[in-house]
Design an enzyme around this catalytic site. Sequence first.
Site, PDB file in Angstrom:
ATOM      1  CB  SER A 202       9.546 -25.322 -10.262  1.00 55.74           C
ATOM      2  OG  SER A 202       9.469 -26.482  -9.463  1.00 55.74           O
TER       3      SER A 202
ATOM      4  CG  HIS B  52       9.971 -21.530  -9.566  1.00 59.61           C
ATOM      5  ND1 HIS B  52      11.204 -21.624 -10.150  1.00 59.61           N
ATOM      6  CD2 HIS B  52       9.958 -22.444  -8.559  1.00 59.61           C
ATOM      7  CE1 HIS B  52      11.917 -22.571  -9.545  1.00 59.61           C
ATOM      8  NE2 HIS B  52      11.176 -23.077  -8.567  1.00 59.61           N
TER       9      HIS B  52
ATOM     10  CE  LYS C 160      13.667 -21.656  -6.119  1.00 62.51           C
ATOM     11  NZ  LYS C 160      12.589 -22.254  -5.383  1.00 62.51           N
TER      12      LYS C 160
HETATM   13  C1  LIG Z   1      12.659 -23.018  -4.089  1.00 60.86           C
HETATM   14  C2  LIG Z   1      11.298 -23.016  -3.534  1.00 60.86           C
HETATM   15  C3  LIG Z   1      11.080 -22.760  -2.184  1.00 60.86           C
HETATM   16  C4  LIG Z   1      12.221 -22.609  -1.208  1.00 60.86           C
HETATM   17  O1  LIG Z   1      12.877 -21.409  -1.387  1.00 60.86           O
HETATM   18  P1  LIG Z   1      14.344 -21.206  -0.755  1.00 60.86           P
HETATM   19  O2  LIG Z   1      14.438 -19.742  -0.625  1.00 60.86           O
HETATM   20  O3  LIG Z   1      15.304 -21.784  -1.731  1.00 60.86           O
HETATM   21  O4  LIG Z   1      14.359 -21.908   0.553  1.00 60.86           O
HETATM   22  C5  LIG Z   1       9.780 -22.693  -1.737  1.00 60.86           C
HETATM   23  N1  LIG Z   1       8.740 -22.878  -2.578  1.00 60.86           N
HETATM   24  C6  LIG Z   1       8.913 -23.142  -3.872  1.00 60.86           C
HETATM   25  C7  LIG Z   1       7.718 -23.325  -4.753  1.00 60.86           C
HETATM   26  C8  LIG Z   1      10.197 -23.225  -4.405  1.00 60.86           C
HETATM   27  O5  LIG Z   1      10.360 -23.496  -5.689  1.00 60.86           O
END
Ligand SMILES: *Cc1c(COP(=O)(O)O)cnc(C)c1O
Length: 396
Positions: A186, A214, A244
């Site tokens: 990310s 992502h 996301k």
């Molecule tokens: C945002 C993210 C998470 C956590 O996800 P949430 O649903 O916000 O707890 C896990 N792994 C990666 C790579 C992320 O970018």
Amino acid sequence: MTSKALNSFLNDNIADLKERGLYNEIDPVQGPNGPEIKIGDRTLINLSSNNYLGLATEDRLKQVAKQAVDSHGVGAGAVRTINGTLDLHLELEKKLAAFKGTEAVISYQSGFNCNMAAISAVMDKHDAILSDELNHASIIDGCRLSRAKIIRFNHSDMDDLRKKAKEAVESGQYNKIMVITDGVFSMDGDIAKLPEIVDIAEEFDLITYVDDAHGSGVLGKGAGTVKHFGLQDKVDFQMGTLSKAIGVIGGYVAGKANLIDWLKVRSRPFLFSTAVSPADAAASTKAVEILMESTELNEKLWENGNYLKAGLKQLGFDIGNSETPITPCIIGDENATQTFSRRLNEEGVYAKSIVFPTVPRGTGRVRNMPTAAHTKEMLDKAIAIYEKVGKELGVI
Ligand SMILES: *Cc1c(COP(=O)(O)O)cnc(C)c1O
């Protein structure tokens, strides 16, 4: 009386962070987290959310969420294994399995929680985990919780991965060995080299785990990084988040039926923490349905990402080597990056600075997350503000 030791710990450390400029002040957003956001009395173009497809504020999702409140109430009422498994959770898992092309899916309350749950349900202190050095914090914590030996490999360096996999196998010390990676990283927007990772995994019988937080909704016409490479049958764990691109809240693992059966009896956040609310489950299911029916939002996301990238690049900004809509604008010096982000904010663009230790020293950047919900006018305005601030601060 409260603990004196705690008080001095807190006060000293907060003061220290503030002195070093590392104390993060959090901006409350008034109203929805859309392509524009309201902070205080100002409206800003929002290039900081993970709401890739604009689904967090989508009418069809809001509608089903309201209906689910009417039909099922506001809470699941218990952990899944007692009587908190609602038909809405099962529908979500069924829909996700169809979307991901796997036998089964288990859903969790968040992506973070999912990594805590799934890694430690399978790996233990007699095992080893090969982990990309840039993996997300929740992967790192999930690996630690499992008590397996953590072996970091250089970011996307397949020679290093192969060498360390070989050493781990030849040591004869481990019962099982896993390789774990983000699907899309990310901070830079680069994609994991999954075809090579899968080859190495086959050669050394490694368990494969891809965190596609992502990548889902973004790559593979929305189905994720694994689908993008056509590797659905070769990856053991396809982990994803519903927070996301899907726009709601929750996490999940997609995989073979026996894996999902095991996670349902052995992953602790599933067994000991209440499931997501009816509205969340229904809205997530709707989001997946929308993605399965049409690639329109996915295409719009890419169009907007490419538009923003081209605009910034043409102005002379260093936008790194992103392979996805994530658009870093690399400034370099940490203080200069923070000043740049602050000036963008004052001019009307909300894009956060990301500096050491999140990224290597000297590679401070402002990270832009364009979404399907941005209009061309918003992006043009953002690019014009970038030009103004870039010239003012001597970046371009
Ligand atoms: C945002 C993210 C998470 C956590 O996800 P949430 O649903 O916000 O707890 C896990 N792994 C990666 C790579 C992320 O970018």
